[in-house]
Design a protein around this motif. Sequence first.
Motif, PDB file in Angstrom:
ATOM      1  N   GLY A 199      45.120  45.601  89.837  1.00 25.38           N
ATOM      2  CA  GLY A 199      45.215  45.924  88.418  1.00 25.38           C
ATOM      3  C   GLY A 199      45.934  47.232  88.108  1.00 25.38           C
ATOM      4  O   GLY A 199      46.054  47.613  86.954  1.00 25.38           O
ATOM      5  N   GLN A 200      46.418  47.913  89.140  1.00 26.34           N
ATOM      6  CA  GLN A 200      47.150  49.171  88.931  1.00 26.34           C
ATOM      7  C   GLN A 200      48.629  48.955  89.215  1.00 26.34           C
ATOM      8  O   GLN A 200      48.977  48.383  90.244  1.00 26.34           O
ATOM      9  N   LYS A 201      49.479  49.466  88.334  1.00 26.90           N
ATOM     10  CA  LYS A 201      50.907  49.378  88.596  1.00 26.90           C
ATOM     11  C   LYS A 201      51.278  50.411  89.651  1.00 26.90           C
ATOM     12  O   LYS A 201      50.884  51.569  89.550  1.00 26.90           O
ATOM     13  N   LEU A 202      52.008  49.999  90.665  1.00 26.02           N
ATOM     14  CA  LEU A 202      52.427  50.925  91.725  1.00 26.02           C
ATOM     15  C   LEU A 202      53.724  51.605  91.285  1.00 26.02           C
ATOM     16  O   LEU A 202      54.746  50.954  91.110  1.00 26.02           O
ATOM     17  N   GLU A 203      53.677  52.892  91.082  1.00 29.57           N
ATOM     18  CA  GLU A 203      54.817  53.629  90.531  1.00 29.57           C
ATOM     19  C   GLU A 203      56.040  53.629  91.431  1.00 29.57           C
ATOM     20  O   GLU A 203      57.162  53.691  90.953  1.00 29.57           O
ATOM     21  N   ASP A 204      55.837  53.575  92.746  1.00 27.93           N
ATOM     22  CA  ASP A 204      56.978  53.679  93.656  1.00 27.93           C
ATOM     23  C   ASP A 204      57.489  52.340  94.162  1.00 27.93           C
ATOM     24  O   ASP A 204      58.352  52.296  95.030  1.00 27.93           O
ATOM     25  N   GLU A 205      56.931  51.254  93.645  1.00 27.77           N
ATOM     26  CA  GLU A 205      57.355  49.954  94.148  1.00 27.77           C
ATOM     27  C   GLU A 205      58.057  49.175  93.051  1.00 27.77           C
ATOM     28  O   GLU A 205      57.762  49.349  91.879  1.00 27.77           O
ATOM     29  N   SER A 206      59.015  48.323  93.454  1.00 26.46           N
ATOM     30  CA  SER A 206      59.572  47.435  92.456  1.00 26.46           C
ATOM     31  C   SER A 206      59.828  46.066  93.064  1.00 26.46           C
ATOM     32  O   SER A 206      59.851  45.911  94.285  1.00 26.46           O
ATOM     33  N   SER A 207      59.971  45.083  92.202  1.00 22.06           N
ATOM     34  CA  SER A 207      60.051  43.688  92.649  1.00 22.06           C
ATOM     35  C   SER A 207      61.335  43.033  92.165  1.00 22.06           C
ATOM     36  O   SER A 207      61.336  41.880  91.760  1.00 22.06           O
ATOM     37  N   GLU A 208      62.447  43.795  92.201  1.00 18.69           N
ATOM     38  CA  GLU A 208      63.696  43.213  91.678  1.00 18.69           C
ATOM     39  C   GLU A 208      64.245  42.095  92.561  1.00 18.69           C
ATOM     40  O   GLU A 208      65.163  41.405  92.166  1.00 18.69           O
ATOM     41  N   ASP A 209      63.677  41.957  93.757  1.00 19.46           N
ATOM     42  CA  ASP A 209      64.107  40.844  94.608  1.00 19.46           C
ATOM     43  C   ASP A 209      63.335  39.564  94.289  1.00 19.46           C
ATOM     44  O   ASP A 209      63.512  38.551  94.957  1.00 19.46           O
ATOM     45  N   GLN A 210      62.495  39.636  93.268  1.00 17.90           N
ATOM     46  CA  GLN A 210      61.744  38.434  92.895  1.00 17.90           C
ATOM     47  C   GLN A 210      61.989  38.079  91.439  1.00 17.90           C
ATOM     48  O   GLN A 210      62.216  38.961  90.608  1.00 17.90           O
TER      49      GLN A 210
ATOM     50  N   CYS B  63      60.706  36.751  87.743  1.00 12.89           N
ATOM     51  CA  CYS B  63      59.443  36.866  87.004  1.00 12.89           C
ATOM     52  C   CYS B  63      58.567  35.646  87.270  1.00 12.89           C
ATOM     53  O   CYS B  63      57.363  35.754  87.448  1.00 12.89           O
ATOM     54  N   MET B  64      59.209  34.486  87.328  1.00 11.42           N
ATOM     55  CA  MET B  64      58.422  33.260  87.466  1.00 11.42           C
ATOM     56  C   MET B  64      57.805  33.076  88.847  1.00 11.42           C
ATOM     57  O   MET B  64      56.995  32.197  89.042  1.00 11.42           O
ATOM     58  N   GLU B  65      58.184  33.924  89.802  1.00 11.03           N
ATOM     59  CA  GLU B  65      57.534  33.830  91.101  1.00 11.03           C
ATOM     60  C   GLU B  65      56.096  34.337  91.014  1.00 11.03           C
ATOM     61  O   GLU B  65      55.260  34.005  91.838  1.00 11.03           O
ATOM     62  N   CYS B  66      55.813  35.189  90.036  1.00 10.46           N
ATOM     63  CA  CYS B  66      54.445  35.679  89.850  1.00 10.46           C
ATOM     64  C   CYS B  66      53.815  35.171  88.559  1.00 10.46           C
ATOM     65  O   CYS B  66      52.606  35.049  88.469  1.00 10.46           O
ATOM     66  N   HIS B  67      54.655  34.927  87.540  1.00  9.84           N
ATOM     67  CA  HIS B  67      54.133  34.458  86.251  1.00  9.84           C
ATOM     68  C   HIS B  67      54.385  32.965  86.104  1.00  9.84           C
ATOM     69  O   HIS B  67      55.523  32.536  85.992  1.00  9.84           O
ATOM     70  N   GLU B  68      53.310  32.187  86.110  1.00 11.64           N
ATOM     71  CA  GLU B  68      53.452  30.749  85.945  1.00 11.64           C
ATOM     72  C   GLU B  68      53.540  30.424  84.456  1.00 11.64           C
ATOM     73  O   GLU B  68      53.463  31.310  83.622  1.00 11.64           O
ATOM     74  N   LEU B  69      53.673  29.149  84.131  1.00 11.45           N
ATOM     75  CA  LEU B  69      53.810  28.797  82.714  1.00 11.45           C
ATOM     76  C   LEU B  69      52.567  29.196  81.918  1.00 11.45           C
ATOM     77  O   LEU B  69      52.664  29.623  80.777  1.00 11.45           O
ATOM     78  N   ASN B  70      51.390  29.078  82.533  1.00  8.00           N
ATOM     79  CA  ASN B  70      50.160  29.438  81.834  1.00  8.00           C
ATOM     80  C   ASN B  70      49.593  30.758  82.347  1.00  8.00           C
ATOM     81  O   ASN B  70      49.876  31.161  83.471  1.00  8.00           O
ATOM     82  N   ASP B  71      48.775  31.394  81.521  1.00  8.70           N
ATOM     83  CA  ASP B  71      48.113  32.634  81.931  1.00  8.70           C
ATOM     84  C   ASP B  71      47.297  32.390  83.202  1.00  8.70           C
ATOM     85  O   ASP B  71      46.747  31.305  83.395  1.00  8.70           O
ATOM     86  N   MET B  72      47.251  33.400  84.068  1.00  6.76           N
ATOM     87  CA  MET B  72      46.379  33.334  85.244  1.00  6.76           C
ATOM     88  C   MET B  72      45.662  34.658  85.339  1.00  6.76           C
ATOM     89  O   MET B  72      46.305  35.679  85.486  1.00  6.76           O
ATOM     90  N   ASP B  73      44.409  34.692  85.254  1.00  5.97           N
ATOM     91  CA  ASP B  73      43.585  35.904  85.076  1.00  5.97           C
ATOM     92  C   ASP B  73      44.312  36.946  84.237  1.00  5.97           C
ATOM     93  O   ASP B  73      44.621  36.695  83.089  1.00  5.97           O
ATOM     94  N   ARG B  74      44.673  38.088  84.794  1.00  5.24           N
ATOM     95  CA  ARG B  74      45.265  39.118  83.945  1.00  5.24           C
ATOM     96  C   ARG B  74      46.784  38.984  83.827  1.00  5.24           C
ATOM     97  O   ARG B  74      47.436  39.809  83.206  1.00  5.24           O
ATOM     98  N   ARG B  75      47.309  37.952  84.450  1.00  6.19           N
ATOM     99  CA  ARG B  75      48.757  37.749  84.452  1.00  6.19           C
ATOM    100  C   ARG B  75      49.178  36.837  83.303  1.00  6.19           C
ATOM    101  O   ARG B  75      48.849  35.659  83.310  1.00  6.19           O
TER     102      ARG B  75
END
Length: 127
Positions: A70-81, A83-95
Amino acid sequence: MNKRVLLGIAMVTVGVFVLASAYSQEDITHIDHRMFSQPQRPSAIFNHDEHNEKAEIEECNECHHVYEDGQKLEDESSEDQLCMECHELNDMDRRPGLMKAYHLNCKGCHLKAKKGPILCGECHVKE
Ligand code: HEC
Ligand code: HEC
Ligand code: HEC
Ligand code: HEC
């Protein structure tokens, strides 16, 4: 051909491939909407590099974030992914689901910055 020439060709090929994928964001003009099975709107305008320069966004992880517990990591990024690799069409818990994730991210910042489009037709522009 001798081995050295072959090795040279192989290295150039790998180099071009790495460069092409590293800089592919330069070519983004719209956000791909094919993951929505029947898109209702024209895909949203987003000239990746030009947008981020004009908007003066310094950190890639303003959008390409990584969370842990639940914490955003300030030094990490996910530009190699995507959005849809983590965000599905429907909500998933806090996502938030994919459409919500985009609207929160894009419109959220535009509202906060009091700059950038917030009306449907300004992002989903009919060509
Ligand atoms: C700041 C830009 C922005 C604004 C303003 C905006 N959207 Fe979107 N919207 C997006 C992005 C980005 C996506 C995901 C990629 C795509 O579908 O183009 C999206 C996706 C969608 C989708 C799911 C895909 C589809 O076409 O079915 C719908 C529906 C949608 N938006 C409707 C709206 C409506 C209605 C409004 C106005 C109330 C609106 N949007 C305002 C950026 C925006
Ligand atoms: C304002 C939000 C935002 C910022 C800031 C941002 N990006 Fe992006 N980037 C996106 C979106 C949205 C996509 C399209 C992702 C998708 O289709 O799932 C994208 C796509 C990409 C892609 C292509 C991914 C692929 O597999 O096709 C790369 C590479 C990329 N970004 C790198 C970067 C880098 C490096 C930075 C920082 C210098 C950066 N981005 C900053 C929003 C952003
Ligand atoms: C590596 C996985 C991952 C990727 C890739 C990813 N997200 Fe997320 N995102 C998450 C997780 C996990 C959360 C839930 C965070 C929490 O626990 O509060 C989240 C939360 C969000 C939220 C709500 C919280 C906030 O930061 O406002 C938005 C909006 C969002 N993501 C948009 C995006 C967009 C747009 C992209 C693509 C540019 C993207 N995400 C890419 C994992 C990811
Ligand atoms: C962190 C803040 C931030 C995020 C996130 C963000 N924007 Fe923006 N956007 C801006 C600002 C600031 C401007 C106004 C730039 C200017 O004209 O000075 C802008 C302008 C725009 C424009 C007007 C044309 C242009 O390129 O200047 C479009 C279209 C746009 N944004 C789409 C999007 C979409 C689609 C997303 C989500 C994928 C998004 N934005 C995410 C801050 C943001």
